[in-house]
Write a protein that holds these residues in place. Structure first.
Motif, PDB file in Angstrom:
ATOM      1  N   SER A 180       0.844  -1.198   0.000  1.00 37.22           N
ATOM      2  CA  SER A 180       0.000   0.000   0.000  1.00 37.22           C
ATOM      3  C   SER A 180       0.880   1.249   0.000  1.00 37.22           C
ATOM      4  N   SER A 189       1.815   0.109   5.051  1.00 31.89           N
ATOM      5  CA  SER A 189       1.217  -0.603   6.178  1.00 31.89           C
ATOM      6  C   SER A 189       0.583  -1.934   5.780  1.00 31.89           C
ATOM      7  N   VAL A 190       0.328  -2.132   4.486  1.00 35.35           N
ATOM      8  CA  VAL A 190      -0.287  -3.371   4.000  1.00 35.35           C
ATOM      9  C   VAL A 190       0.604  -3.987   2.929  1.00 35.35           C
ATOM     10  N   ILE A 205      -2.375 -11.451   3.023  1.00 35.56           N
ATOM     11  CA  ILE A 205      -2.307 -10.028   3.313  1.00 35.56           C
ATOM     12  C   ILE A 205      -1.661  -9.866   4.685  1.00 35.56           C
ATOM     13  N   TRP A 206      -0.801  -8.854   4.826  1.00 37.38           N
ATOM     14  CA  TRP A 206      -0.084  -8.651   6.087  1.00 37.38           C
ATOM     15  C   TRP A 206      -0.245  -7.216   6.543  1.00 37.38           C
ATOM     16  N   THR A 207      -0.520  -7.045   7.834  1.00 39.52           N
ATOM     17  CA  THR A 207      -0.420  -5.744   8.491  1.00 39.52           C
ATOM     18  C   THR A 207       0.293  -5.960   9.818  1.00 39.52           C
ATOM     19  N   GLY A 217      -4.797  -0.022   0.665  1.00 43.15           N
ATOM     20  CA  GLY A 217      -4.679  -1.379   1.199  1.00 43.15           C
ATOM     21  C   GLY A 217      -5.979  -2.142   1.294  1.00 43.15           C
ATOM     22  N   THR A 218      -7.073  -1.650   0.709  1.00 47.79           N
ATOM     23  CA  THR A 218      -8.373  -2.309   0.867  1.00 47.79           C
ATOM     24  C   THR A 218      -8.737  -3.257  -0.272  1.00 47.79           C
ATOM     25  N   ASN A 262     -12.119  -6.846   2.280  1.00 49.07           N
ATOM     26  CA  ASN A 262     -12.512  -7.407   3.576  1.00 49.07           C
ATOM     27  C   ASN A 262     -14.012  -7.666   3.641  1.00 49.07           C
TER      28      ASN A 262
END
Length: 247
Positions: free
Chosen positions: A2, A6-7, A22-24, A50-51, A70
């Motif tokens: 992103s 952050s993503v 997906i990683w945060t 990041g969505t 999501n």
């Protein structure tokens, strides 16, 4: 990744096979919900916020492009043409436009207009789109020879990014959000950057003068083309690299 870092998305080997993730920082690495029950999946790109995540599911010859949020989970995009072997390879920063390839044809897809083939009569592939999806970059021509880096505009017209009769192959792999900086590779081993309306710039690599040199590839850009990332192969092996340029 992103826009704010952050993503992060990609693919990871699991007990069930290769799966998109997906990683945060808050959640760690999470396998994307695969409502299609394909054993293999891979995430290739994510929107700026990041969505929206895009990629493909399935095996080598029967991949299907997907879009994940999501709220919706993983869903196949499009119908008709995209029911063939296809993969989503890039997404616009605003998440509305998805690009990739179906068989050996570059495509652009959005929910309002559906799918559009960028070069219906030629072998091609699309890798990335500008912020609003109006400019798309990739390659056009035979898969293993004489493919040339191109950019498609909003109307679908193609313009050469790099065209040299002595070059066997070039491709455009990334375009900046505002659509003014394109990066990629020439003849599979020479990284380049092109700013809008300027001559193409060849980027240096690690140990380029060494006899063991193999390739440089530019895969992403930021801050108006002043930071470029990719890979370089030289005496020390294959390495991730970044190039720092002036404006």
């Amino acid at each position: 990744m992103s826009a704010d870092g952050s993503v992060i998305v990609g693919s990871s080997d699991t007990a069930e096979g290769q799966r998109a993730y997906i990683w945060t920082k808050e959640t760690g690495m999470l396998v994307l919900d695969d409502t299609m029950m394909d054993i293999q999946s891979s995430a290739r790109a994510v929107s700026a916020d990041g969505t929206v995540v895009v990629g493909s599911t399935g095996g080598t010859a029967d991949r299907r492009a997907f879009r994940w949020t999501n709220e919706t989970g993983m869903t196949r995009i499009g119908t008709g043409e995209l029911d063939k072997d296809c993969a989503a390879l890039g997404v616009s920063d605003d998440g509305t436009t998805i690009v990739g390839r179906v068989d050996f044809k570059a495509f652009r897809w959005n929910e309002a207009q559906g799918i559009a083939l960028m070069a219906p009569e030629e072998s091609s592939v699309a890798f990335d789109a500008s912020n609003d999806g109006t400019i798309i970059v990739g390659g056009m021509g035979p898969v293993f020879s004489k493919r040339k880096a191109v950019r498609w505009n909003k109307s679908g017209a193609a313009q050469d990014v790099y065209s040299n009769p002595d070059s066997l192959r070039s491709t455009a792999l990334d375009i900046s959000p505002e659509g003014k900086v394109i990066v990629g590779a020439i003849d599979r081993h020479t990284a380049y950057m092109q700013r809008h309306d300027e001559d193409l710039t060849i980027l240096g690599g690690l140990n380029r003068d060494d006899a063991d040199f193999v390739s440089d590839v530019a895969k992403g850009s930021g801050l108006g083309g002043t930071i470029i990332v990719g890979s370089s192969t030289g005496y020390d092996g294959h390495r991730a690299v970044r190039w720092l340029l002036s404006e």
